[in-house]
Scaffold this motif. Sequence first.
Motif, PDB file in Angstrom:
ATOM      1  N   ARG A  75       0.834  -1.206   0.000  1.00 59.35           N
ATOM      2  CA  ARG A  75       0.000   0.000   0.000  1.00 59.35           C
ATOM      3  C   ARG A  75       0.867   1.253   0.000  1.00 59.35           C
ATOM      4  N   ASP A  76       1.962   1.217   0.760  1.00 58.28           N
ATOM      5  CA  ASP A  76       2.890   2.338   0.870  1.00 58.28           C
ATOM      6  C   ASP A  76       4.311   1.803   0.834  1.00 58.28           C
ATOM      7  N   THR A 135       1.160  -3.899   5.478  1.00 62.20           N
ATOM      8  CA  THR A 135       1.110  -3.056   4.287  1.00 62.20           C
ATOM      9  C   THR A 135       1.157  -3.880   3.006  1.00 62.20           C
ATOM     10  N   ASP A 137      -0.353  -6.447   0.433  1.00 67.71           N
ATOM     11  CA  ASP A 137      -1.638  -7.024   0.030  1.00 67.71           C
ATOM     12  C   ASP A 137      -1.477  -8.439  -0.510  1.00 67.71           C
TER      13      ASP A 137
END
Length: 175
Positions: A75-76, A135, A137
């Motif tokens: 995600r980041d 974070t 996925d």
Amino acid sequence: MQIGIFPNRKAYLLKLRAPASTHKKVIVQLHDRKSVRGYLNPSRLGQIDPIDLLTTDGEHQELSLAKIRSIYFVRDFEDDFEPERRAFLSRPKLDGLWLRLRFLDGQSLEGVVPNDVLALLDNGIQITPPDLNSTTDRIFVPRTALSEVTVLGVVGIARRKPAIPAVPQPTLFNE
């Protein structure tokens, strides 16, 4: 916006929008444990070698699958991209095949993949990791980075044969 007109009909407005970006944020971990951050199109992942990575500096970098240990879809871009838990604490709730992947260096990682045997025959395996709050996925692991893949279970609704109809009971009083 674009205006279009059909004969004998009213004018209509058609919105033209740009296609959504197909590049996802990834952190590519190499066999020497160095990591490269960038953007990757996951649609042809595992079908082409080498992969084309767009780095965060805006450069294209080609990486051979033989040099890659794993690709983390994140995600980041943080430092703690590896999941804290590498195994499920109990039977997973996600539908699919529950797998244990063993890397060439002896480490193992559990995850869930869709219940599709053809997907396992590609150049790698794309799993959903056990730590859903991290974070990361999903994780793609090339086949060249693995020494063993074990199916731990099938999770989900089992398709059962239809029940055999019961023989009707004879009536007590025949008329």
